[in-house]
Design an enzyme around this catalytic site. Structure first.
Site, mmCIF file in Angstrom:
data_model
loop_
_atom_site.group_PDB
_atom_site.id
_atom_site.type_symbol
_atom_site.label_atom_id
_atom_site.label_comp_id
_atom_site.label_asym_id
_atom_site.label_seq_id
_atom_site.Cartn_x
_atom_site.Cartn_y
_atom_site.Cartn_z
ATOM 1 N N ASN A 39 0.830 -1.217 0.000
ATOM 2 C CA ASN A 39 0.000 0.000 0.000
ATOM 3 C C ASN A 39 0.861 1.264 0.000
ATOM 4 O OD1 ASN A 39 0.984 0.198 2.575
ATOM 5 N ND2 ASN A 39 -0.994 0.356 3.595
ATOM 6 N N LEU A 79 5.449 -9.483 4.791
ATOM 7 C CA LEU A 79 6.329 -8.456 5.358
ATOM 8 C C LEU A 79 5.605 -7.122 5.505
ATOM 9 C CD1 LEU A 79 8.333 -10.677 4.319
ATOM 10 C CD2 LEU A 79 9.954 -8.849 3.900
ATOM 11 N N TYR A 151 2.642 -2.410 17.887
ATOM 12 C CA TYR A 151 3.520 -3.236 17.057
ATOM 13 C C TYR A 151 3.832 -4.554 17.765
ATOM 14 C CZ TYR A 151 7.657 -4.350 14.179
ATOM 15 O OH TYR A 151 8.587 -4.952 13.346
ATOM 16 N N TYR A 165 -3.898 -21.219 12.507
ATOM 17 C CA TYR A 165 -4.181 -21.663 11.130
ATOM 18 C C TYR A 165 -3.387 -22.936 10.815
ATOM 19 C CZ TYR A 165 -7.266 -18.161 9.070
ATOM 20 O OH TYR A 165 -8.365 -17.401 8.747
ATOM 21 N N ARG A 192 15.076 4.602 11.828
ATOM 22 C CA ARG A 192 15.781 3.652 12.682
ATOM 23 C C ARG A 192 17.246 4.049 12.814
ATOM 24 N NH1 ARG A 192 13.243 -1.808 10.250
ATOM 25 N NH2 ARG A 192 12.821 -0.391 8.519
HETATM 26 P P1 NAD Z 1 9.444 -1.127 5.862
HETATM 27 O O1 NAD Z 1 8.614 -0.121 6.589
HETATM 28 O O2 NAD Z 1 10.577 -0.641 5.033
HETATM 29 O O3 NAD Z 1 8.526 -2.042 4.935
HETATM 30 C C1 NAD Z 1 7.202 -2.371 5.258
HETATM 31 C C2 NAD Z 1 6.413 -2.438 3.953
HETATM 32 O O4 NAD Z 1 5.079 -2.845 4.228
HETATM 33 C C3 NAD Z 1 6.328 -1.079 3.243
HETATM 34 O O5 NAD Z 1 6.554 -1.244 1.874
HETATM 35 C C4 NAD Z 1 4.898 -0.629 3.519
HETATM 36 O O6 NAD Z 1 4.408 0.265 2.558
HETATM 37 C C5 NAD Z 1 4.185 -1.960 3.538
HETATM 38 N N1 NAD Z 1 2.911 -1.948 4.276
HETATM 39 C C6 NAD Z 1 2.673 -1.459 5.521
HETATM 40 N N2 NAD Z 1 1.386 -1.642 5.868
HETATM 41 C C7 NAD Z 1 0.797 -2.262 4.797
HETATM 42 C C8 NAD Z 1 -0.524 -2.708 4.533
HETATM 43 N N3 NAD Z 1 -1.518 -2.554 5.425
HETATM 44 N N4 NAD Z 1 -0.777 -3.284 3.340
HETATM 45 C C9 NAD Z 1 0.206 -3.432 2.413
HETATM 46 N N5 NAD Z 1 1.478 -3.028 2.607
HETATM 47 C C10 NAD Z 1 1.758 -2.450 3.802
HETATM 48 O O7 NAD Z 1 9.959 -2.158 6.978
HETATM 49 P P2 NAD Z 1 10.992 -3.368 6.830
HETATM 50 O O8 NAD Z 1 12.156 -3.081 7.688
HETATM 51 O O9 NAD Z 1 11.197 -3.718 5.410
HETATM 52 O O10 NAD Z 1 10.174 -4.533 7.554
HETATM 53 C C11 NAD Z 1 9.467 -5.496 6.811
HETATM 54 C C12 NAD Z 1 8.820 -6.499 7.755
HETATM 55 O O11 NAD Z 1 9.809 -7.132 8.539
HETATM 56 C C13 NAD Z 1 7.824 -5.860 8.717
HETATM 57 O O12 NAD Z 1 6.719 -6.721 8.883
HETATM 58 C C14 NAD Z 1 8.592 -5.776 10.006
HETATM 59 O O13 NAD Z 1 7.749 -5.848 11.128
HETATM 60 C C15 NAD Z 1 9.508 -6.986 9.914
HETATM 61 N N6 NAD Z 1 10.728 -6.791 10.705
HETATM 62 C C16 NAD Z 1 11.734 -5.980 10.237
HETATM 63 C C17 NAD Z 1 12.862 -5.794 11.004
HETATM 64 C C18 NAD Z 1 14.023 -4.947 10.533
HETATM 65 O O14 NAD Z 1 14.978 -4.761 11.294
HETATM 66 N N7 NAD Z 1 14.027 -4.426 9.316
HETATM 67 C C19 NAD Z 1 12.967 -6.409 12.259
HETATM 68 C C20 NAD Z 1 11.905 -7.185 12.701
HETATM 69 C C21 NAD Z 1 10.799 -7.390 11.913
HETATM 70 N N1 UDP Z 2 18.195 5.199 18.521
HETATM 71 C C1 UDP Z 2 19.138 6.202 18.728
HETATM 72 N N2 UDP Z 2 19.206 7.216 17.817
HETATM 73 C C2 UDP Z 2 18.415 7.290 16.722
HETATM 74 C C3 UDP Z 2 17.472 6.254 16.502
HETATM 75 C C4 UDP Z 2 17.378 5.232 17.434
HETATM 76 O O1 UDP Z 2 19.887 6.179 19.705
HETATM 77 O O2 UDP Z 2 18.556 8.260 15.945
HETATM 78 C C5 UDP Z 2 18.145 4.071 19.478
HETATM 79 C C6 UDP Z 2 16.755 3.666 19.956
HETATM 80 O O3 UDP Z 2 16.374 4.416 21.097
HETATM 81 C C7 UDP Z 2 16.973 2.200 20.281
HETATM 82 C C8 UDP Z 2 18.025 1.754 19.263
HETATM 83 O O4 UDP Z 2 18.646 2.949 18.792
HETATM 84 O O5 UDP Z 2 17.514 2.063 21.572
HETATM 85 C C9 UDP Z 2 17.441 1.008 18.075
HETATM 86 O O6 UDP Z 2 16.356 1.793 17.578
HETATM 87 P P1 UDP Z 2 15.603 1.412 16.232
HETATM 88 O O7 UDP Z 2 14.473 2.373 16.101
HETATM 89 O O8 UDP Z 2 16.584 1.316 15.131
HETATM 90 O O9 UDP Z 2 15.077 -0.070 16.485
HETATM 91 P P2 UDP Z 2 14.229 -0.732 17.679
HETATM 92 O O10 UDP Z 2 14.183 0.192 18.866
HETATM 93 O O11 UDP Z 2 12.891 -0.968 17.109
HETATM 94 O O12 UDP Z 2 14.991 -1.964 17.991
#
Ligand code: NAD
Ligand code: UDP
Length: 334
Positions: A39, A79, A151, A165, A192
């Site tokens: 989306n 994802l 989240y 499921y 992040r």
């Molecule tokens: P991201 O925000 O870059 O990507 C998320 C994608 O999902 C985006 O393209 C967004 O537009 C799409 N999206 C959001 N809501 C939607 C909806 N209702 N319908 C259709 N599309 C939707 O984040 P990411 O880092 O690529 O993460 C991807 C997945 O992996 C997420 O589910 C996230 O929770 C999981 N995850 C990521 C990390 C990480 O460190 N990157 C860690 C843990 C879990």
């Molecule tokens: N954080 C930080 N500076 C930033 C962004 C994040 O110090 O500009 C810290 C944040 O408070 C957390 C860690 O970095 O302790 C990782 O944050 P992120 O948002 O990347 O991931 P998450 O908290 O979801 O693990």
């Protein structure tokens, strides 16, 4: 891993995001026909630029909370969900709907197609963990009513829905608990820590440390993570439970800031901002299960991975042109 190398049609929900677009590229390279459904809430067309026009690639503008009709697939990777705290907290009820209703819609699609479906879960299911490192058997320590809960609890509920499921509907599910992952295709305004620090360093701005910077995270390079997701999806069904995927190389945020300063060569100061509520103090995956069941472990250490990510953000800056205004790192702490 199953011995049979098989391909077919894979749906990547959230395929325009950071991880999703890297996954689409990997699946195309492996020979899959790939349908990206997104989306574009946090996803970007820019992430798909190199894939557009590929004969086996298509994009659907679709919200996963709605049913996806008229499509047949063999694999579904879910994802779809904003992953950065600033983005998932911007509309918490939408985040909950995406996690819960999105999971149900994609599981219904999997049941109808007889497809295998993988949930991108998260280390946030462990909350602010009291056990360290975190094994899959740990139930977590999560605030159910705080600003991160939409989240954390949304993802926990999605795991429950996936397991039900599997148990009651016979759907072939996989659940990956992903720990902090970084790398190319992250948006500069993702918010992040890794993208913030690199974007700030390249712009000559101070690096924003939330709190005292002693909190830890364990950072995984994106190629390693994507390989783990594909291995988990193609693993035999005995992995009927969540699997941690992450790099156990644990760093404090002060150490990450030092690494970014070193690899960018930026002589920028650190500036402290307040620690967001419920920010976990430590996090590190135990990846014994992934090693044993998937033969998977990360190959790229933080120095190499951050260097590659700096190169990516540098090339994006060059592409955007130094004269044009750029979106800088977004921060939510004050
Ligand atoms: P991201 O925000 O870059 O990507 C998320 C994608 O999902 C985006 O393209 C967004 O537009 C799409 N999206 C959001 N809501 C939607 C909806 N209702 N319908 C259709 N599309 C939707 O984040 P990411 O880092 O690529 O993460 C991807 C997945 O992996 C997420 O589910 C996230 O929770 C999981 N995850 C990521 C990390 C990480 O460190 N990157 C860690 C843990 C879990
Ligand atoms: N954080 C930080 N500076 C930033 C962004 C994040 O110090 O500009 C810290 C944040 O408070 C957390 C860690 O970095 O302790 C990782 O944050 P992120 O948002 O990347 O991931 P998450 O908290 O979801 O693990």
């Amino acid at each position: 891993m199953d011995d049979t190398v098989r391909t077919g049609r894979a749906l990547v929900a959230g395929g325009a995001g950071f991880l999703g677009s890297n996954l689409c590229a990997r699946l195309l390279a492996d020979g899959w026909e790939v349908v990206c459904a997104d989306n574009f809430q946090t996803g970007r067309a820019r992430n798909l630029a190199g894939l557009a026009g590929h004969p086996r690639f298509s994009v659907l503008r679709h919200d996963v909370i709605e049913p996806l009709a008229g499509i047949e697939v063999d694999r579904i990777y879910n994802l779809a969900c904003p992953a950065s705290p600033i983005h998932y907290q911007a509309d918490p009820l939408k985040t909950l709907r995406t996690c819960v209703l999105g999971a149900m819609q994609l599981l219904e699609l999997a049941r109808r197609c007889g497809a295998r479906v993988l949930q991108a879960s998260t280390s946030e299911v462990y909350g602010d963990p009291l056990e360290h490192p975190q094994r899959e058997g740990y139930w977590g320590h999560v605030n159910p009513i705080g600003p991160r809960s939409c989240y954390d609890e949304g993802k926990r509920c999605a795991e429950t829905i996936f397991m039900e499921y599997a148990r009651h509907e016979g759907v072939a599910v996989r659940i990956a608990r992903i720990f902090n992952t970084y790398g190319p295709r992250m948006a500069p305004d993702d918010g992040r820590v890794v993208s913030n620090f690199i974007v700030q360093a390249l712009a000559g701005q101070p690096l924003t440390i939330y709190g005292d910077g002693t909190q830890t995270r364990s950072f995984c390079y994106v190629d390693d993570l994507i390989d783990g997701l594909v291995r988990l999806m193609e693993s035999s069904s005995e992995v009927g439970r969540p699997v941690n995927l992450g790099n156990p190389a644990e760093l404090t945020m002060l150490e990450m800031a030092e690494l970014v300063r070193l690899l960018t060569g930026a002589q920028v100061p650190l500036v402290h901002r307040s620690l967001p509520e419920d920010d976990p103090t430590q996090r590190c995956p135990d990846i014994s299960l992934a090693r044993r069941c998937l033969g998977w472990w990360p190959r790229v250490d933080p120095e190499e991975g951050i260097a590659r990510t700096v190169a990516y953000f540098n090339s994006e800056r060059d592409r955007a042109g130094r004269g044009r205004p750029r979106r800088e790192a977004l921060t939510n702490a004050v």
